[in-house]
Design a protein around this motif. Sequence first.
Motif, PDB file in Angstrom:
ATOM      1  N   LEU A 100       0.836  -1.198   0.000  1.00 37.75           N
ATOM      2  CA  LEU A 100       0.000   0.000   0.000  1.00 37.75           C
ATOM      3  C   LEU A 100       0.872   1.250   0.000  1.00 37.75           C
ATOM      4  CD1 LEU A 100      -2.882  -0.885   2.472  1.00 37.75           C
ATOM      5  CD2 LEU A 100      -3.043  -0.540   0.002  1.00 37.75           C
ATOM      6  N   VAL A 101       0.445   2.239  -0.758  1.00 40.31           N
ATOM      7  CA  VAL A 101       1.140   3.523  -0.786  1.00 40.31           C
ATOM      8  C   VAL A 101       1.061   4.140   0.610  1.00 40.31           C
ATOM      9  CG1 VAL A 101       1.079   5.870  -1.732  1.00 40.31           C
ATOM     10  CG2 VAL A 101       0.681   3.905  -3.243  1.00 40.31           C
ATOM     11  N   ASN A 102       2.205   4.597   1.090  1.00 42.50           N
ATOM     12  CA  ASN A 102       2.261   5.313   2.371  1.00 42.50           C
ATOM     13  C   ASN A 102       3.307   6.416   2.249  1.00 42.50           C
ATOM     14  OD1 ASN A 102       4.882   4.221   3.029  1.00 42.50           O
ATOM     15  ND2 ASN A 102       3.832   2.309   3.553  1.00 42.50           N
ATOM     16  N   LYS A 103       3.603   7.096   3.338  1.00 39.48           N
ATOM     17  CA  LYS A 103       4.502   8.252   3.266  1.00 39.48           C
ATOM     18  C   LYS A 103       5.935   7.875   2.903  1.00 39.48           C
ATOM     19  CE  LYS A 103       5.224   8.307   8.226  1.00 39.48           C
ATOM     20  NZ  LYS A 103       5.066   9.042   9.453  1.00 39.48           N
ATOM     21  N   SER A 104       6.318   6.610   3.067  1.00 39.64           N
ATOM     22  CA  SER A 104       7.680   6.203   2.705  1.00 39.64           C
ATOM     23  C   SER A 104       7.771   5.586   1.306  1.00 39.64           C
ATOM     24  CB  SER A 104       8.235   5.228   3.748  1.00 39.64           C
ATOM     25  OG  SER A 104       7.497   4.027   3.722  1.00 39.64           O
ATOM     26  N   THR A 105       6.654   5.500   0.600  1.00 43.90           N
ATOM     27  CA  THR A 105       6.654   4.925  -0.739  1.00 43.90           C
ATOM     28  C   THR A 105       7.397   5.845  -1.703  1.00 43.90           C
ATOM     29  OG1 THR A 105       4.518   3.880  -0.312  1.00 43.90           O
ATOM     30  CG2 THR A 105       5.202   4.066  -2.605  1.00 43.90           C
ATOM     31  N   ARG A 106       8.293   5.257  -2.456  1.00 47.70           N
ATOM     32  CA  ARG A 106       9.033   6.019  -3.461  1.00 47.70           C
ATOM     33  C   ARG A 106       8.287   5.943  -4.789  1.00 47.70           C
ATOM     34  NH1 ARG A 106      12.908   2.583  -1.275  1.00 47.70           N
ATOM     35  NH2 ARG A 106      14.049   3.570   0.390  1.00 47.70           N
ATOM     36  N   LEU A 107       8.223   7.057  -5.480  1.00 47.40           N
ATOM     37  CA  LEU A 107       7.614   7.149  -6.815  1.00 47.40           C
ATOM     38  C   LEU A 107       6.212   6.533  -6.847  1.00 47.40           C
ATOM     39  CD1 LEU A 107      10.826   6.156  -8.810  1.00 47.40           C
ATOM     40  CD2 LEU A 107       9.982   8.467  -8.385  1.00 47.40           C
ATOM     41  N   TRP A 108       5.419   6.827  -5.824  1.00 45.23           N
ATOM     42  CA  TRP A 108       4.077   6.251  -5.687  1.00 45.23           C
ATOM     43  C   TRP A 108       3.225   6.470  -6.939  1.00 45.23           C
ATOM     44  CZ3 TRP A 108      -0.003   9.414  -6.410  1.00 45.23           C
ATOM     45  CH2 TRP A 108       0.240  10.782  -6.322  1.00 45.23           C
ATOM     46  N   PHE A 109       3.423   7.589  -7.623  1.00 49.31           N
ATOM     47  CA  PHE A 109       2.609   7.922  -8.799  1.00 49.31           C
ATOM     48  C   PHE A 109       2.848   6.960  -9.960  1.00 49.31           C
ATOM     49  CE2 PHE A 109       6.484  10.370  -8.735  1.00 49.31           C
ATOM     50  CZ  PHE A 109       7.006  10.192 -10.008  1.00 49.31           C
ATOM     51  N   LEU A 110       3.935   6.170  -9.912  1.00 51.43           N
ATOM     52  CA  LEU A 110       4.177   5.152 -10.940  1.00 51.43           C
ATOM     53  C   LEU A 110       3.567   3.799 -10.555  1.00 51.43           C
ATOM     54  CD1 LEU A 110       7.900   5.856 -11.931  1.00 51.43           C
ATOM     55  CD2 LEU A 110       5.810   6.521 -13.146  1.00 51.43           C
ATOM     56  N   GLY A 111       2.990   3.741  -9.384  1.00 52.99           N
ATOM     57  CA  GLY A 111       2.372   2.501  -8.909  1.00 52.99           C
ATOM     58  C   GLY A 111       0.967   2.323  -9.463  1.00 52.99           C
ATOM     59  N   ASP A 112       0.290   1.327  -8.942  1.00 55.57           N
ATOM     60  CA  ASP A 112      -1.094   1.052  -9.341  1.00 55.57           C
ATOM     61  C   ASP A 112      -1.997   2.035  -8.600  1.00 55.57           C
ATOM     62  OD1 ASP A 112      -0.264  -0.977 -10.989  1.00 55.57           O
ATOM     63  OD2 ASP A 112      -0.828  -2.597  -9.638  1.00 55.57           O
ATOM     64  N   VAL A 113      -2.258   3.165  -9.242  1.00 55.52           N
ATOM     65  CA  VAL A 113      -3.014   4.244  -8.601  1.00 55.52           C
ATOM     66  C   VAL A 113      -4.243   4.664  -9.408  1.00 55.52           C
ATOM     67  CG1 VAL A 113      -0.992   5.118  -7.367  1.00 55.52           C
ATOM     68  CG2 VAL A 113      -1.524   6.029  -9.633  1.00 55.52           C
ATOM     69  N   ILE A 114      -4.510   3.974 -10.509  1.00 52.52           N
ATOM     70  CA  ILE A 114      -5.623   4.350 -11.384  1.00 52.52           C
ATOM     71  C   ILE A 114      -6.683   3.248 -11.338  1.00 52.52           C
ATOM     72  CG2 ILE A 114      -6.294   4.974 -13.742  1.00 52.52           C
ATOM     73  CD1 ILE A 114      -3.209   5.569 -14.179  1.00 52.52           C
ATOM     74  N   PRO A 115      -7.877   3.558 -10.794  1.00 51.85           N
ATOM     75  CA  PRO A 115      -8.937   2.528 -10.775  1.00 51.85           C
ATOM     76  C   PRO A 115      -9.492   2.321 -12.181  1.00 51.85           C
ATOM     77  CG  PRO A 115      -9.751   4.593  -9.860  1.00 51.85           C
ATOM     78  CD  PRO A 115      -8.294   4.808 -10.164  1.00 51.85           C
ATOM     79  N   PHE A 116      -9.784   1.068 -12.499  1.00 55.74           N
ATOM     80  CA  PHE A 116     -10.295   0.727 -13.826  1.00 55.74           C
ATOM     81  C   PHE A 116     -11.453  -0.236 -13.675  1.00 55.74           C
ATOM     82  CE2 PHE A 116      -8.983   0.586 -18.346  1.00 55.74           C
ATOM     83  CZ  PHE A 116      -8.382   1.831 -18.424  1.00 55.74           C
TER      84      PHE A 116
END
Length: 181
Positions: free
Chosen positions: A128-144
Amino acid sequence: MFIEALLLSIIIGYILKGSIKRVNVENIKGSYIAFLSFGIEIMIFIPVRKGIISPGIITLLLYIVEYMLIFMFIYMNRKNKWILIMGIGFMLNAVAIFANGGLMPVSQAAIDAAGIKGSVSSEGLYTLVNKSTRLWFLGDVIPFRIFRSYVVSIGDLVSAIGLMIFMISGMRKTKVKSIML
């Protein structure tokens, strides 16, 4: 997502009066390498999802081998712009995964928006994305929610677009007729 992208591209190709027979896969070099890399992906996910192994050094090493094979395949086919676009998508995913110790970051908000039940840990190599996640915006962040509910990354979308354009443009190409003199 890639199965849906492939099926959608074939449907669009046929709507545009294309034919699957026109897709020239003979010019694709090292396709066995791509299949081998996706086989490694399956070898990683199944044991993790069944609880046989936990994410760690083994899964990280297998990911490294998988992505090395993918990039070898992309390099071998670098003259094909659509395969290069797929490669850019795979690279974006690799950056997110390796920046986070071999785990793909996933947004809880995106999971909720997609209506997915269950926990990220039960799916395997995600965090899960949290405050220590690096480059979170490249993760699975788009619901489909097309055909089924899932969460995708920018890299997934770029790769899917490359695959779709590769298939649609291949289906639309006309065969060159040989002329006998």
